[in-house]
Enzyme design. Structure first.
Site, PDB file in Angstrom:
ATOM      1  N   SER A  50      17.069  35.296  77.798  1.00  0.00           N
ATOM      2  CA  SER A  50      17.933  34.335  78.495  1.00  0.00           C
ATOM      3  C   SER A  50      17.883  34.408  79.949  1.00  0.00           C
ATOM      4  CB  SER A  50      19.545  34.548  78.064  1.00  0.00           C
ATOM      5  OG  SER A  50      20.272  33.859  79.002  1.00  0.00           O
ATOM      6  N   HIS A  56      11.384  32.272  81.524  1.00  0.00           N
ATOM      7  CA  HIS A  56      11.139  33.677  80.899  1.00  0.00           C
ATOM      8  C   HIS A  56      10.087  33.368  79.562  1.00  0.00           C
ATOM      9  CE1 HIS A  56      14.153  32.706  78.074  1.00  0.00           C
ATOM     10  NE2 HIS A  56      15.072  32.585  78.863  1.00  0.00           N
ATOM     11  N   MET A  78      16.161  24.847  82.920  1.00  0.00           N
ATOM     12  CA  MET A  78      17.001  24.825  84.423  1.00  0.00           C
ATOM     13  C   MET A  78      16.205  25.955  85.118  1.00  0.00           C
ATOM     14  SD  MET A  78      21.005  24.170  83.517  1.00  0.00           S
ATOM     15  CE  MET A  78      21.129  25.870  82.920  1.00  0.00           C
ATOM     16  N   HIS A  90      11.033  30.382  77.315  1.00  0.00           N
ATOM     17  CA  HIS A  90      10.538  29.166  77.639  1.00  0.00           C
ATOM     18  C   HIS A  90       9.021  29.022  77.402  1.00  0.00           C
ATOM     19  CE1 HIS A  90      14.162  29.482  80.437  1.00  0.00           C
ATOM     20  NE2 HIS A  90      14.412  28.462  79.872  1.00  0.00           N
TER      21      HIS A  90
HETATM   22  O1  PAF Z   1      19.047  24.942  77.599  1.00  0.00           O
HETATM   23  C1  PAF Z   1      19.181  24.628  78.891  1.00  0.00           C
HETATM   24  O2  PAF Z   1      18.330  25.161  79.610  1.00  0.00           O
HETATM   25  C2  PAF Z   1      19.769  23.372  79.428  1.00  0.00           C
HETATM   26  O3  PAF Z   1      20.971  23.283  78.776  1.00  0.00           O
HETATM   27  C3  PAF Z   1      18.800  21.790  79.464  1.00  0.00           C
HETATM   28  C4  PAF Z   1      18.590  21.674  77.796  1.00  0.00           C
HETATM   29  C5  PAF Z   1      17.843  22.278  80.107  1.00  0.00           C
HETATM   30  C6  PAF Z   1      19.622  20.981  80.003  1.00  0.00           C
HETATM   31  O4  PAF Z   1      20.073  21.176  81.388  1.00  0.00           O
END
Ligand code: PAF
Length: 275
Positions: free
Chosen positions: A181, A30, A26, A33
């Protein structure tokens, strides 16, 4: 790095790729990811990252509105990671503001986060299923920090016979133990010295829970410690890694999960351990 905004354009591009690894996000990227992306890198594999703030999974409208958006910086990070394609659809393209359908699930209903964020996982599974139908990846990379999300998505893929292998990636942490997060940036400065307490309680559970009969005691102790230190705790729970329900007699592989609020930010974290 190619950027796509429409379903038809990314599908045309992906039709020429033989192996696809997909990292849904989304945005507000950071190191957590980026560690998913790094794990996804394999020769001859096209790495696709989506950036889409999914309205369907926010049970609180204010939370949706305040979700941090940092697209320019996100694209910089992705370029540095040599990502092949970024999918940034609009809400209109994904039809999330006028959705006529939403998936629901039964196992783990009202359990853990589902008891506190009604509708959240329905929103997650709906969008991930939609994204997977669009991207048709061979591998789907998800973080273990969102343990319940990972568990539900694994079951969804299995039950609906998706030919997608889910790759679960360990949680990236700050030096003080805080799980990375997108919400961390919203934590007020005055809580800086407190943020490690959540992970410390998880570590304490791992250290002291030596058998299933200890579970209630360690859960209660963590709940009380956090509450005493000013956290508003949603739950502290030790579950089976296999079912994410209360562990049965001979289960050895467990996971401790906590969700708690520090000021106006809700944090979740977990730790796997064996007894
Ligand atoms: O973990 C997330 O960032 C969200 O829940 C996801 C998997 C991208 C779905 O919108």
């Amino acid at each position: 790095m190619k950027i796509f905004k429409s379903i038809s354009s990314i599908q045309k591009y992906l039709s020429k790729q033989s192996q696809i690894a997909f990292v849904p996000t989304m945005g507000n990227l950071h190191q957590g990811h980026l560690s998913l992306i790094q794990k996804a890198k394999k020769p001859k594999t096209c790495i696709v990252v989506s950036i889409f703030v999914n309205r369907l999974q926010f049970n609180d409208k204010k939370d949706f509105a305040s979700y941090p958006k940092t697209l320019k910086q996100d694209l910089e990070y992705l370029k540095n990671e040599c990502v092949d394609a970024v999918f940034i659809p609009t809400e209109q393209e994904m039809n999330t503001n006028h959705s006529e359908f939403k998936l629901s699930f039964f196992n783990l209903e009202y359990q853990l986060c589902d008891a506190f964020r009604p509708g959240h996982f329905e929103g997650v599974i709906t969008i991930v299923m939609k994204l997977c139908n669009i991207i048709q990846p061979h591998y789907l990379f998800l973080g273990k920090k969102d343990y319940q999300q990972l568990f539900i998505l694994k079951n969804l893929m299995r039950e609906f016979c998706y030919p997608i292998k889910i790759m679960a990636v360990p949680t990236k942490r700050e030096k003080n133990g805080l799980a990375m997060s997108s919400r961390n940036g919203l934590i007020q400065k005055k809580y800086t010295t407190k943020i490690s307490e959540l992970y410390n309680e998880l570590m304490q559970i791992k250290k002291t829970c030596k058998s299933l009969i200890h579970i209630k005691k360690v859960e209660l102790r963590a709940f009380q410690n956090l509450t005493k230190n000013g956290w508003i705790v949603d739950y502290v729970s030790v579950r089976s890694q296999k079912t994410l329900l209360s562990p049965k007699n001979n289960e050895k592989k467990l996971v401790a999960l906590i969700a708690a609020h520090l000021g106006n930010v809700r944090l979740i974290d977990n730790i796997e351990f064996c007894i």
